[in-house]
Design a protein around this motif. Structure first.
Motif, PDB file in Angstrom:
ATOM      1  N   SER A  42       0.809  -1.156  -0.098  1.00  0.00           N
ATOM      2  CA  SER A  42      -0.037   0.036  -0.011  1.00  0.00           C
ATOM      3  C   SER A  42       0.983   1.070   0.095  1.00  0.00           C
ATOM      4  CB  SER A  42      -0.905   0.093   1.462  1.00  0.00           C
ATOM      5  OG  SER A  42      -1.821  -1.025   1.360  1.00  0.00           O
ATOM      6  N   ALA A  43       0.209   2.369  -0.232  1.00  0.00           N
ATOM      7  CA  ALA A  43       0.904   3.911  -0.064  1.00  0.00           C
ATOM      8  C   ALA A  43       1.224   3.907   1.495  1.00  0.00           C
ATOM      9  CB  ALA A  43       0.082   4.793  -0.499  1.00  0.00           C
ATOM     10  N   THR A  48      -2.534   8.387   0.392  1.00  0.00           N
ATOM     11  CA  THR A  48      -3.477   8.444  -0.591  1.00  0.00           C
ATOM     12  C   THR A  48      -4.664   9.439  -0.210  1.00  0.00           C
ATOM     13  OG1 THR A  48      -3.434   5.734  -0.899  1.00  0.00           O
ATOM     14  CG2 THR A  48      -5.468   6.899  -1.763  1.00  0.00           C
ATOM     15  N   GLU A 130       1.476   4.266  -3.752  1.00  0.00           N
ATOM     16  CA  GLU A 130       1.952   2.835  -3.842  1.00  0.00           C
ATOM     17  C   GLU A 130       3.228   2.669  -4.888  1.00  0.00           C
ATOM     18  OE1 GLU A 130      -1.088   3.720  -3.604  1.00  0.00           O
ATOM     19  OE2 GLU A 130      -2.089   2.262  -2.230  1.00  0.00           O
ATOM     20  N   PHE A 196      -3.681  -1.760  -5.023  1.00  0.00           N
ATOM     21  CA  PHE A 196      -4.569  -0.667  -5.271  1.00  0.00           C
ATOM     22  C   PHE A 196      -4.833  -0.350  -6.956  1.00  0.00           C
ATOM     23  CE2 PHE A 196      -5.433   4.226  -4.570  1.00  0.00           C
ATOM     24  CZ  PHE A 196      -6.924   3.795  -4.460  1.00  0.00           C
ATOM     25  N   ARG A 210     -11.038   2.459  -2.783  1.00  0.00           N
ATOM     26  CA  ARG A 210     -10.388   2.431  -1.559  1.00  0.00           C
ATOM     27  C   ARG A 210     -10.048   1.181  -0.690  1.00  0.00           C
ATOM     28  NH1 ARG A 210      -9.123   7.400   0.570  1.00  0.00           N
ATOM     29  NH2 ARG A 210      -7.608   6.447   1.355  1.00  0.00           N
ATOM     30  N   GLY A 211      -8.879   1.069  -0.059  1.00  0.00           N
ATOM     31  CA  GLY A 211      -8.635  -0.022   0.659  1.00  0.00           C
ATOM     32  C   GLY A 211      -8.453  -1.197  -0.348  1.00  0.00           C
ATOM     33  N   GLY A 212      -8.312  -0.951  -1.567  1.00  0.00           N
ATOM     34  CA  GLY A 212      -8.237  -2.063  -2.573  1.00  0.00           C
ATOM     35  C   GLY A 212      -6.934  -2.922  -2.516  1.00  0.00           C
ATOM     36  N   SER A 213      -5.887  -2.541  -1.793  1.00  0.00           N
ATOM     37  CA  SER A 213      -4.534  -3.188  -2.024  1.00  0.00           C
ATOM     38  C   SER A 213      -4.674  -4.863  -1.232  1.00  0.00           C
ATOM     39  CB  SER A 213      -3.274  -2.318  -1.435  1.00  0.00           C
ATOM     40  OG  SER A 213      -3.702  -1.984  -0.180  1.00  0.00           O
ATOM     41  N   ASP A 214      -5.539  -4.835  -0.307  1.00  0.00           N
ATOM     42  CA  ASP A 214      -5.668  -6.400   0.007  1.00  0.00           C
ATOM     43  C   ASP A 214      -6.334  -7.148  -1.189  1.00  0.00           C
ATOM     44  OD1 ASP A 214      -5.464  -5.763   2.633  1.00  0.00           O
ATOM     45  OD2 ASP A 214      -7.428  -5.668   3.143  1.00  0.00           O
TER      46      ASP A 214
HETATM   47  N1  ASP Z   1      -3.813   3.132  -0.562  1.00  0.00           N
HETATM   48  C1  ASP Z   1      -5.049   2.885  -0.936  1.00  0.00           C
HETATM   49  C2  ASP Z   1      -6.078   3.320  -0.137  1.00  0.00           C
HETATM   50  O1  ASP Z   1      -5.764   3.955   1.037  1.00  0.00           O
HETATM   51  C3  ASP Z   1      -5.189   1.365  -1.236  1.00  0.00           C
HETATM   52  C4  ASP Z   1      -4.875   0.609   0.226  1.00  0.00           C
HETATM   53  O2  ASP Z   1      -4.190   1.035   1.159  1.00  0.00           O
HETATM   54  O3  ASP Z   1      -5.524  -0.306   0.408  1.00  0.00           O
HETATM   55  O4  ASP Z   1      -7.341   3.150  -0.086  1.00  0.00           O
END
Ligand code: ASP
Ligand code: MG
Length: 480
Positions: A42-43, A48, A130, A196, A210-214
């Motif tokens: 992730s970043a 982000t 990222e 992401f 958002r949160g897509g790096s999982d």
């Molecule tokens: N950096 C992106 C976000 O904050 C993806 C992630 O962290 O999963 O949404």
């Protein structure tokens, strides 16, 4: 390849500072001793948000905000670079950071000029965070003699063209990921892939939401047929309840894919709800681990049935709203009304979290996230405009003051008595149950209560189901 393959994903806090990046690199380096490793990052935390804030400010023509935030981002990454990278490599790394930020800067300036933010430009620009963290992690590893290489997720994951929330095209991704990552793995290297983001078949950059790096990590693990996926985060694993609500909440050593999905969907914040789908078919187990306490076993998510019986965990979703719809006359088909309401919700892209219907009165209610109430109400008012205008349907009732509790566990299946226990917990604590739903999979019992009762309800169910005490299945030593 003969060695087992491990995919490791590091979340924002797990690469959130120079110290965290150093630890992430150590955790990767340690595993390269036993297996082939591909990492997804992730970043750095908050980056982000800042990038999006810059683009928004750009769209409003606020040049000063753009400049200040960009300078802060540059400083944050150059500071980390100075702390992490030895003098010989530092200039090269710093130049790369400036390159990556320069590309972002060009998009931000374009948006400033245009006074608007095309979503395509946004998707091309936001994964900058990222790219920066992938660069830093790779540089730290290279300094330890590991052949790490930053890889842009746009060259790995193929998606549809839904900007800001793209879905992967898995077959295309298999080929793309193999082409971009296998050569690195085969020479003994470690690809450090940006989470992401992806790109369409034509190469137009997208993001997975958002949160897509999982989700990126599970897509990569599936594409590479990995043996395991480890998700490094800042919590010890999946817990029996939110520890801020329940003092004796405890880490679950093992949960099934189904349980983890239900928990994510019902508000447990550990995993992005879409994460597990690509892994289930290939039965790739996931381990959730705390990068701030890496020796702890964390939680293993796999297909294996739990050794335990009954409820495994209980979640709370406070910000939900109950909509009740009732036909005035029973001559109006309740089933048709419900079908139309669901269609209206689907068109508004609003997820209905729970739906219940009484048998005789033509009344049903649907639960949605509070932030989506406006959208779903617009859709319902449009769909039912005639019936509402002519008084065939009562005005839609909107109740914001509710919360959702979900008790999850595969062990409830086919075993009587669990709903009874939950009701006992509610009644012993004088908690009024507003609505209840249990799917026929018997995996989750969802209960709507007054929002003011939600904390008490979660505590009561946790205690009633004795979740604070380790069940025998969770005392098993975790597999290495
Ligand atoms: N950096 C992106 C976000 O904050 C993806 C992630 O962290 O999963 O949404
Ligand atoms: Mg995250």
């Amino acid at each position: 390849m003969h060695k087992p393959l491990l995919v490791m994903k590091f979340g924002g806090t797990s690469v959130g500072s120079a110290q965290a990046i150093a630890r992430a690199a150590d955790l990767i380096a340690e595993q390269t001793g036993h297996c082939a490793v591909a990492a997804v990052v992730s970043a750095m935390s908050q980056v982000t948000n800042t990038l999006l804030a810059i683009l928004e400010a750009g769209g409003r023509g606020e040049r000063a905000t753009v400049e200040t935030n960009l300078a802060a981002l540059r400083k944050k990454h150059l500071d980390a670079c100075r702390e992490l990278i030895a003098a010989e490599r530092r200039e090269v790394a710093a130049a790369r950071i400036d390159d990556i930020l320069g590309n972002f800067d060009r998009v931000a300036r374009g948006i400033l000029l245009l006074g608007e933010r095309p979503e395509r430009s946004e998707d091309a620009a936001v994964p900058t965070g990222e790219k920066l963290s992938a660069l830093l992690v790779s540089e730290v590893l290279r300094q330890q003699g590991i052949d790490a290489q930053p890889v842009d997720g746009a060259g790995v994951i193929v998606t549809d063209a839904v900007f800001g929330g793209a879905a992967p095209l898995l077959a295309e991704t298999d080929a793309k990921a193999a082409g971009s990552l296998m050569p690195i793995l085969e020479r003994g290297g470690v690809p450090i892939v940006t989470g992401f983001n992806g790109a369409t078949k034509d190469g137009v950059p997208t993001t997975l939401g958002r949160g897509g790096s999982d989700f990126s990590a599970s897509i990569v693990a599936s594409a590479l047929d990995a043996d395991e996926l480890w998700i490094w985060t800042d919590v010890p694993g999946i817990l029996t309840a939110d520890p801020r609500i329940v003092a004796d909440a405890r880490v679950l050593a093992e949960v099934t894919y189904n349980e983890a999905c239900e928990l994510a969907y019902n508000g447990a914040k550990v995993l992005h709800p879409r994460t597990l789908a690509p892994l289930v078919e290939k039965k790739i187990p996931v381990r959730i681990k705390n990068s701030f306490d890496p020796r702890q076993p964390g939680t293993r998510i796999s297909e294996e049935p739990p050794g335990s019986v009954g409820v495994r965990a209980v979640t709370a979703l406070p910000k939900v709203t109950l909509l009740s719809i009732e036909a005035v006359s029973i001559s109006l088909s309740g089933a048709q009304l419900m079908a139309r309401a669901l269609e209206a919700a689907a068109r508004a892209k609003v997820e209905v979290l729970l739906l219940t219907r009484s048998s005789f009165r033509q009344n049903f209610c649907m639960l949605v996230r509070s932030e989506e109430v406006g959208a779903v109400l617009d859709g319902l008012h449009e769909e039912l405009a005639l019936e509402l205008a002519h008084g065939y349907v009562h005005p839609i009732e909107v109740d914001h003051s509710v919360g959702l509790l979900a008790a999850v566990g595969e062990g409830m299946r086919g075993t009587p008595g669990f709903a009874g226990r939950l009701f006992a917990a509610m009644s012993e604590n004088a908690i009024n149950v507003i609505a209840i739903a249990q799917g026929s999979s018997e995996l989750t019992i969802a209960i709507v209560v007054n929002e003011t009762d939600l904390t008490k309800a979660v505590q009561a169910v946790h205690a009633q189901c004795r979740l604070g005490r380790a069940a025998p299945a969770d005392k098993r030593p975790a597999a290495a």
